[in-house]
Design a protein around this motif. Structure first.
Motif, short mmCIF file in Angstrom:
data_model
loop_
_atom_site.label_atom_id
_atom_site.label_comp_id
_atom_site.label_asym_id
_atom_site.label_seq_id
_atom_site.Cartn_x
_atom_site.Cartn_y
_atom_site.Cartn_z
N GLU A 16 0.81 -1.22 0.00
CA GLU A 16 0.00 0.00 0.00
C GLU A 16 0.84 1.27 0.00
O GLU A 16 0.39 2.32 -0.48
CB GLU A 16 -0.95 0.02 1.21
CG GLU A 16 -0.25 0.13 2.56
CD GLU A 16 -1.23 0.25 3.73
OE1 GLU A 16 -2.44 0.03 3.51
OE2 GLU A 16 -0.79 0.57 4.84
N VAL A 40 -3.24 -5.62 -11.54
CA VAL A 40 -2.59 -5.88 -10.26
C VAL A 40 -2.99 -7.28 -9.79
O VAL A 40 -4.18 -7.63 -9.78
CB VAL A 40 -2.99 -4.84 -9.19
CG1 VAL A 40 -2.43 -5.24 -7.81
CG2 VAL A 40 -2.48 -3.45 -9.58
N ASN A 42 -3.12 -9.06 -6.61
CA ASN A 42 -3.07 -8.84 -5.17
C ASN A 42 -2.94 -10.18 -4.46
O ASN A 42 -3.90 -10.94 -4.36
CB ASN A 42 -4.33 -8.09 -4.72
CG ASN A 42 -4.38 -7.90 -3.22
OD1 ASN A 42 -3.36 -7.78 -2.56
ND2 ASN A 42 -5.59 -7.89 -2.67
N SER A 45 -3.03 -9.72 0.17
CA SER A 45 -2.61 -8.62 1.05
C SER A 45 -3.61 -8.40 2.18
O SER A 45 -4.83 -8.56 2.00
CB SER A 45 -2.47 -7.32 0.24
OG SER A 45 -1.50 -7.44 -0.76
N ARG A 48 -4.28 -2.14 2.38
CA ARG A 48 -5.17 -1.50 1.40
C ARG A 48 -4.66 -1.61 -0.04
O ARG A 48 -5.05 -0.81 -0.89
CB ARG A 48 -5.36 -0.03 1.77
CG ARG A 48 -6.02 0.20 3.13
CD ARG A 48 -6.22 1.69 3.35
NE ARG A 48 -4.94 2.39 3.32
CZ ARG A 48 -4.79 3.68 3.02
NH1 ARG A 48 -5.85 4.41 2.69
NH2 ARG A 48 -3.60 4.24 3.03
N THR A 49 -3.84 -2.60 -0.31
CA THR A 49 -3.28 -2.75 -1.66
C THR A 49 -4.37 -2.81 -2.73
O THR A 49 -4.29 -2.13 -3.76
CB THR A 49 -2.40 -4.00 -1.74
OG1 THR A 49 -1.23 -3.81 -0.94
CG2 THR A 49 -1.96 -4.28 -3.17
N GLU A 50 -5.41 -3.60 -2.52
CA GLU A 50 -6.46 -3.74 -3.53
C GLU A 50 -7.20 -2.42 -3.75
O GLU A 50 -7.37 -1.96 -4.89
CB GLU A 50 -7.45 -4.82 -3.12
CG GLU A 50 -8.57 -5.01 -4.15
CD GLU A 50 -9.53 -6.14 -3.78
OE1 GLU A 50 -10.45 -6.39 -4.59
OE2 GLU A 50 -9.38 -6.75 -2.71
N SER A 53 -5.06 0.19 -5.45
CA SER A 53 -4.79 -0.15 -6.85
C SER A 53 -5.91 0.38 -7.75
O SER A 53 -5.65 0.99 -8.80
CB SER A 53 -4.67 -1.67 -7.01
OG SER A 53 -3.56 -2.17 -6.30
N TRP A 54 -7.15 0.15 -7.34
CA TRP A 54 -8.28 0.68 -8.11
C TRP A 54 -8.24 2.20 -8.16
O TRP A 54 -8.42 2.81 -9.22
CB TRP A 54 -9.61 0.23 -7.50
CG TRP A 54 -9.97 -1.22 -7.71
CD1 TRP A 54 -10.16 -2.17 -6.75
CD2 TRP A 54 -10.22 -1.87 -8.95
NE1 TRP A 54 -10.50 -3.37 -7.31
CE2 TRP A 54 -10.56 -3.22 -8.66
CE3 TRP A 54 -10.20 -1.45 -10.29
CZ2 TRP A 54 -10.86 -4.15 -9.65
CZ3 TRP A 54 -10.51 -2.37 -11.28
CH2 TRP A 54 -10.84 -3.70 -10.97
N VAL A 61 -7.92 -5.85 -11.26
CA VAL A 61 -7.29 -6.31 -10.02
C VAL A 61 -7.78 -7.72 -9.75
O VAL A 61 -8.99 -7.96 -9.70
CB VAL A 61 -7.62 -5.41 -8.82
CG1 VAL A 61 -6.99 -5.97 -7.54
CG2 VAL A 61 -7.16 -3.97 -9.04
N HIS A 62 -6.84 -8.64 -9.63
CA HIS A 62 -7.18 -10.02 -9.29
C HIS A 62 -6.62 -10.28 -7.89
O HIS A 62 -5.43 -10.08 -7.64
CB HIS A 62 -6.56 -11.01 -10.28
CG HIS A 62 -6.89 -12.44 -9.97
ND1 HIS A 62 -8.02 -13.07 -10.43
CD2 HIS A 62 -6.23 -13.35 -9.20
CE1 HIS A 62 -8.04 -14.31 -9.98
NE2 HIS A 62 -6.97 -14.51 -9.23
N THR A 63 -7.49 -10.73 -6.98
CA THR A 63 -7.07 -10.93 -5.59
C THR A 63 -7.11 -12.39 -5.20
O THR A 63 -8.14 -13.06 -5.36
CB THR A 63 -7.98 -10.12 -4.63
OG1 THR A 63 -7.79 -8.72 -4.89
CG2 THR A 63 -7.63 -10.40 -3.18
#
Length: 256
Positions: A16, A40, A42, A45, A48-50, A53-54, A61-63
């Motif tokens: 983050e 991204v 993710n 994590s 707040r990385t996800e 990223s947005w 974004v794939h988590t």
């Protein structure tokens, strides 16, 4: 000229503090014939990385629900780049150690059709500030790759790489912990044309590297040996038509 789609993907685990800057530094409009998107991965994590990223402008974004490892994240990144129609996939670390502004230089050999797989080399560029233990480890693993491939490599652990579409599809990463050595061994053994370009190294200012010496040695060395023992199908550059379409690459065992 047909517009080329480039997807830049960032494997990220609790980044983050740096990911916003990395995403915003990715050049989007450097060539009218190139469309750039950002993905991204993710990797489970807990920060707040996800969300960031947005907010920073990521297109995808794939988590992962849990942390799977860098190798698994890169494997998924290559898979999603290909699935989303990328002509070129670019991987860059999310920790801001690598110069996103040099992405146009990184993909140029692929755009020109002279190479299929391009690595950004800190040792051809600048490595000021790199810790001596990381530098020594890099020298050792890079030398091992060069020895196994009988091809000189300067920076086998680089976190900035570009792949042609066929290289993305053919790349096999057999190890979840890391990808750096096995993907290079795999692609070069298959006959893909590799090139290194000089890049500027930037000392990491935030977060903490996932690399731990003991885990790296006990995980990566067996993966290298496993990769070298695996048979691979050579991919040869040809120019032939299949079902009315030109296929510039074909697996050797598909030839008639």
């Amino acid at each position: 000229m047909k517009q080329q789609k480039v997807i830049v993907f960032l494997p990220a685990f609790n980044e983050e503090e740096s990911i916003v800057e990395v995403i915003q530094n990715i050049p989007r409009h450097f060539n009218q014939n190139v469309c750039v998107e950002v993905l991204v991965i993710n990797d489970g994590s807990s920060d707040r990385t996800e969300l960031l990223s947005w907010e920073a402008g990521a297109d995808y974004v794939h988590t992962f629900p849990i942390n799977k490892g860098l190798g698994a994240a890169v494997r998924k990144g290559l898979e999603l780049c290909a699935a989303n129609g990328a002509d070129i996939g670019v991987m860059i670390d999310a920790d801001n150690e690598y110069p996103a502004e040099q992405i146009p230089e990184l993909i140029e050999p692929i755009l020109m059709g002279t190479h299929d797989y391009v690595m950004g080399s800190r040792f051809l560029g600048t490595i000021k500030g790199m810790r001596w233990n990381r530098r020594l480890g890099n020298y050792c693993f890079t030398f091992l790759q060069a020895l196994l491939l009988r091809k000189w490599i300067y920076d086998g652990q680089s976190g900035m790489r570009a792949f042609s579409r066929q290289a993305m599809i053919e790349a096999e990463i057999i190890h979840d912990y890391n990808y750096a050595q096995v993907v290079t061994l795999n692609l070069i053994r298959k006959g893909f044309r590799m090139k290194e370009i000089p890049i500027r190294y930037q000392v990491r200012k935030t977060g903490e590297s996932f690399i731990k010496f003991k885990a790296y040695m006990t995980s990566v060395l067996p993966a290298i040996l496993k990769e070298m023992r695996r048979p691979v199908n050579k991919v040869v550059k040809i120019n032939r038509q299949v079902n009315g379409k030109v296929h510039p690459y074909m697996n050797r065992n598909q030839e008639q």
